[in-house]
Scaffold this motif. Sequence first.
Motif: not given
Length: 172
Positions: A8-17
């Motif tokens: 979930g943290g990785a998906v959130l990081a990709v969306l933020v980028v």
Amino acid sequence: MMELLVLGGAVLAVLVVLNLLLTFALIRRVRVLQEMVSKGPAKDPALPQPGDAVGAFQAATPQGGLLTDEALQSGVNLVGFFTTGCHPCATVRAQLLESPPKLPLMAFVEGRADDPAARELGTTLSAIAQVAYITEADSVAKAFRSAGYPTLIRVENGTVAAAGHQLRDVLP
């Protein structure tokens, strides 16, 4: 459970980028548009350019007078081209009638004097201008290279000083 939290943290990081990249692209586009607006509207390349000499022309007025290029050889004059069924022409005509320019005005109406719409347009303009009816093949259109309707041209001593489609383009 921990793997799910990391995913979930990785998906959130990709969306933020991705959001950040889209924001930068939007900012770049807004800057380009601001530069375009700050330069003002592009001039119509078909209009006569400042410094162009007015060609020879003759046009008869409904009263039997004659409008010629000779009248433009000295002083400052305003020349306008109008046609019927043209909303921008109606707007410019209303502006001219509401606040007539201090310059002598020659108005050329595209159409025949026996056409009721052209006659009505010419009659209203005759309150502030010398009016003649022309066709696109007349010597007047060739002398000025009028580009669409309305076209307004400020002529100083037989030379084009300014040209545009709105009063603010030509009035000093």
